[in-house]
Structure formats: structure tokens, C-alpha cells
Write an enzyme that holds these catalytic residues in place. Structure first.
Site, PDB file in Angstrom:
ATOM      1  N   GLU A 333       0.833  -1.197   0.000  1.00  0.00           N
ATOM      2  CA  GLU A 333       0.000   0.000   0.000  1.00  0.00           C
ATOM      3  C   GLU A 333       0.870   1.250   0.000  1.00  0.00           C
ATOM      4  OE1 GLU A 333      -4.191   0.352   1.805  1.00  0.00           O
ATOM      5  OE2 GLU A 333      -2.898   1.295   3.313  1.00  0.00           O
ATOM      6  N   HIS A 364       6.839 -27.184   3.372  1.00  0.00           N
ATOM      7  CA  HIS A 364       6.061 -28.289   2.818  1.00  0.00           C
ATOM      8  C   HIS A 364       4.937 -27.791   1.916  1.00  0.00           C
ATOM      9  CE1 HIS A 364       8.049 -31.206   5.511  1.00  0.00           C
ATOM     10  NE2 HIS A 364       8.119 -30.166   6.325  1.00  0.00           N
ATOM     11  N   LYS A 474     -13.861   0.868  -3.701  1.00  0.00           N
ATOM     12  CA  LYS A 474     -14.848   1.152  -2.652  1.00  0.00           C
ATOM     13  C   LYS A 474     -16.004   1.984  -3.202  1.00  0.00           C
ATOM     14  CE  LYS A 474     -12.004   2.946   0.405  1.00  0.00           C
ATOM     15  NZ  LYS A 474     -11.506   3.501   1.679  1.00  0.00           N
TER      16      LYS A 474
END
Length: 501
Positions: A333, A364, A474
Site C-alpha cells: 500500500e 512443505h 470502494k
């Protein structure tokens, strides 16, 4: 050409040597040049492709980009965030900044202590749980602190809820009893849609449970106390912080209240002191002696010379399992930009994708790609000398051995006539070694990453303190939900399929 563009061209012309050759040539000199001990943390860049030539090139770039001047602006309370015409004063929360800002931060911390005293004295009733509602920087930092440092604390149960998905609140409600719960609403602007929706649902939960004066169970952590009061929270229950403290840099302010409550004030003060020690180092150390700037040099080598699009962070410590997520916001950001400070298109690659996990689990899952995949991924290992458990020493010894061995294996590789079993090697890693995971060391570590982000921003010539890229999605979500914007047919069809008419 400018001096900065000359430096970028010099970096493009620079030829990296093999890691094994760099380490073998003069091991003592390499360790002296690329290992630093700051705030009782060992930062080891010996297994990176940095050499004297690359460091000299990037030091010239730092000078051309006025690193010293921008650093002075940062710590003096000058306009470090020009697009919003603001200072960036998170370091003042730790005691290093403009005097008036440091005094304001000290006053806020005193109010936080008084709030904790009031809670402990029963001013809100018999409180056992804190429900912290926020998102982004208002949640990631507190969540990291409580998860990493609260293992042995029995002061208060803390749940951090960020997602607007109701399942997140449901989970917290199931764990807490309403009559013993305090709710902290954390939002810099106190206008964040997801946070306010969750806050309203928490208020309804308290009300339906028969809690007397449910809004009286709320406190606000915000830079906009007026909006918090409009929502209904009394001024005496608001802990306001400065607008010059960015959300992703705000855990040192009242946004860190959940950690201060859960861990106790002494632990929070130690967190601040650890960060302050890193602040002093970053402010005073020059060139490659500055560990944050040295780290940024390595970042630029990989992003803008060797073409690495990602950087992986693996904490070989269960307590730091949330650190990669915290760093994702801090780094991407801040420096995920495409425009320079003067408004020109950015010619270089900005922040790489930050990702990671916890060791040894990640070995793994994703280390196959790191060792044998076609992508070159710089890896950062974080490990502590001292464990936080009383189990057999074999647990910690195995953990540390795996961490160190992975870095060695990435660098050295292994030849084989069977190509499927060959390891190419020459893959870089950094190791950060803490004495222990403590409030002080975690404070210093987080501050290191903050200043590393800033140093990278200076080298790139971008502003790390705005985040306009989060706004469009948004706005469109609001328009889509309200039906006030005409969207393309594909989006309309998807919305209809998801929610119906």
C-alpha cells in the site's frame, strides 16, 4: 540525463556475481560489510547479490534522490506526504519528531493509560473481553501485537474483527459474553463502511442481550473525534490520534490500545522504546551503515536489476505468523505506486508483491517453487534465538536448523545428472535474527520495515504515505450496492447471479 537516471543506468549495467563466489572470496570482509546488529537484532545480507559496486551505485542514487533531505523532512514534521499536504509523524509517537507532535503523542499515551486504569477500576462494569473493530491499518497492527505477545497474558481476551463478512463477528460473539465485553471502534476517519457496519451490528448484539446503555460500552480510536461523537460515543471515551499518522503506521498511537490493554502498559512502552531505538539508528546512520537503507539497496537490486516481481517473508516463529500479512499492507500500500513525486510516470518497478508464511510449515507448501521454480524470489527469514515454550530443546533446535539450512540450500543448490533432482542455487536470502520475540524487539523490527519502505520510496521517488489506489473499488462497491451507477453488462450479470434481482 539526471544524476538519478545515470545511477539507474549504472544499476542496469552492473553485473551480479554468483552468491557462492561472493561469499567464498573474502568471507570476513563480506560479513563485516553486510551484517549489522541494531537494537539487539542481527540483520544478515551476506547471502544477497549486493557487492561493493552495487552499493556504491545505489548510494549515488540515494544522494541524487536527496535521501538525507527527505529523511530530515520525515523526522522534523515537514511535508513528507505532498499529495495530501501532510507530515508523516508515526515516529513522533515513539518520541522522535517535531517537539509539539511528540508532546501530543505523550498526552495521547497518558489518556490511553487513564482509560486502561478506568477499565480496570470497573468504570465500564466487569470487563473481561475487548472486541476490536477496524480494518486495514486499524486492525492488522493490533492483531499482530496481541497474537505475537499475548500468549502468556491473562489480562483480557481480545478479538480483532476486520472483515465485513458477518461470519467474523459471529465467531467473536460466540466467544464473548455481552455483559463482560467492551467494544473498541478503530477508524482514522470514522467513516469506513465495513467498520461502521460491524460496529452497528455489535451495538445491536449488546442491546439484544439486555446490556444497559450499550453505546456506553464503546470507545473510539480515531483521528476524527467529531464523527465518533455523532455516532454516539461520548468524548470522554474517545482516544484521538493525529491526522499526520497514517493508518498502516498507526499501531503506535491509540490504534494500539488493544495491545496496551491486553499486554499491560509496560509492554506497550517497551514496544515504543524498541521502535525508538530503530528510529535513532535510521535518523543518524548514513549510507550502507544504515540497515534500513542497505535493505532498500537489496530490494532495488532484485526489483529493478534482476526482475524479481515478488519477495517472500518466512517467520520461523509461530508467534510471528501474522507478520507477513502486516507487511503486505505496509509495503504494497505504501510503495505500490506508478507515479513519481513530480507526477511523472514511474520508469522503474515499484514495490514487489510481498507474501510469505510461517516456518517450517511453508517448507512443505511453497519451497518447491523457491528452490526449483523458474521465478527468482528473494527470501527473508526471521527467527529468534530463544524459544517461548518449555518443551524439549529439540523443538527449537530443529526449527532454527531448518531456517538456516534453507538459506544455505537456496544459495548453494546441488548439481545432479537427473534434472528433476537438480537445484540451480544462486537464490538470495536475508536472515533476521532476534534475541527473543519481545515487545522491544518486535517494536524495533516493525520500525525497521517502516523505514525500509521509506528508503525504497526515496530511491524510487514516490510518496509512500498516500493510498489513492484503494478508493475506486470502494466507490464502485457503494454504487453497485445502491444501484446508483450503470455498470457494464458483465458486472450486472454477475451481481444478479450473486444477489438476485
Amino acid at each position: 540525463m539526471t544524476i538519478a537516471s545515470d545511477a539507474w543506468q549504472a544499476l542496469a549495467d552492473w553485473q551480479p556475481q554468483k552468491l557462492t563466489d561472493l561469499v567464498a572470496a573474502d568471507p570476513d570482509a563480506r560479513l563485516q560489510a553486510l551484517v549489522r546488529n541494531v537494537a539487539d537484532i542481527r540483520f544478515d545480507f551476506a547471502k544477497t547479490h549486493l557487492d561493493a559496486a552495487a552499493i556504491a551505485i545505489l548510494a549515488n542514487l540515494a544522494e541524487a534522490q536527496d535521501f538525507g533531505g527527505r529523511r530530515k523532512t520525515l523526522f522534523s514534521g515537514g511535508i513528507a506526504n505532498p499529495t495530501e499536504n501532510r507530515a508523516a509523524e508515526h515516529s513522533a509517537e515513539r518520541g522522535d519528531g517535531a517537539p509539539e507532535s511528540v508532546h501530543a503523542a505523550q498526552a495521547l499515551h497518558q489518556r490511553m493509560r487513564m482509560m486502561i486504569d478506568a477499565i480496570e477500576a470497573g468504570a465500564f462494569g466487569e470487563i473481561r473481553h475487548l472486541l476490536h473493530i477496524g480494518i486495514g491499518g486499524s486492525a492488522l497492527g493490533p492483531d499482530l501485537l496481541v497474537d505475537a505477545l499475548g500468549r502468556h497474558s491473562d489480562r483480557y481476551d481480545v478479538a480483532v474483527v476486520s472483515n465485513v463478512d458477518g461470519a467474523a463477528l459471529d465467531e467473536a460473539f460466540a466467544k464473548f459474553s455481552p455483559e463482560h465485553t467492551l467494544v473498541a471502534v478503530a477508524s482514522k476517519t470514522f467513516t469506513t463502511t465495513e467498520t461502521l457496519l460491524n460496529a452497528n451490528s455489535a451495538l445491536q448484539w449488546l442491546d439484544e442481550a439486555g446490556v444497559a446503555d450499550p453505546v456506553g460500552r464503546f470507545i473510539a480510536l480515531t483521528a476524527n473525534p467529531g464523527r465518533a461523537m455523532e455516532w454516539g460515543i461520548d468524548e470522554t471515551r474517545i482516544l484521538p490520534f493525529s491526522e499526520t499518522v497514517g493508518g498502516r503506521y498507526s499501531l503506535w498511537s491509540s490504534i494500539g490500545f488493544p495491545a496496551a490493554l491486553a499486554l499491560g502498559w509496560d509492554a506497550f512502552a517497551d514496544l515504543l522504546e524498541g521502535a525508538a531505538e530503530m528510529d535513532r539508528h535510521f535518523r543518524l546512520a548514513d549510507g550502507a551503515d544504515n540497515i534500513c537503507l542497505l535493505a532498500a539497496f537489496a530490494d532495488q537490486v532484485y526489483a529493478n536489476r534482476l526482475g524479481c516481481q515478488t519477495r517472500a517473508v518466512f517467520a520461523y516463529d509461530e508467534r510471528l505468523r501474522l507478520l507477513p500479512a502486516y507487511l503486505q499492507q505496509l509495503e504494497m500500500e505504501s510503495n505500490g505506486k506508478s507515479v513519481t513525486l513530480d507526477g511523472a510516470p514511474l520508469a522503474q518497478h515499484s514495490a514487489p508483491v510481498t507474501w510469505g508464511g510461517v516456518g517450517t510449515d511453508a517448507q512443505h507448501a511453497v519451497f518447491q517453487l523457491l528452490h526449483q521454480g523458474t521465478h527468482l524470489v528473494p527470501v527473508e527469514f526471521i527467527v529468534a534465538r530463544e524459544p517461548d515454550h518449555l518443551l524439549d530443546d529439540a523443538h527449537h533446535e530443529t526449527l532454527v536448523a531448518n531456517c538456516i539450512a534453507q538459506g544455505a540450500a537456496l544459495m548453494a543448490g546441488r548439481a545432479s545428472d537427473d534434472r528433476a533432482r537438480a537445484y540451480p542455487g544462486d537464490r538470495p536470502s536475508t536472515t533476521i535474527l532476534l534475541d527473543q520475540v519481545s515487545p522491544r524487539s518486535l517494536g524495533a523490527l516493525i520500525a525497521f520495515y517502516e523505514h525500509r519502505v521509506f528508503a525504497n520510496a526515496v530511491l524510487l521517488g514516490v510518496n509512500p504515505f498516500d493510498q489513492f489506489g484503494v478508493e475506486l473499488g470502494k466507490e464502485m462497491a457503494k454504487g453497485l450496492a445502491e444501484g446508483t451507477v450503470d455498470f457494464d453488462p458483465a458486472t450486472q450479470a454477475l451481481m444478479k447471479a450473486a444477489l438476485g434481482d
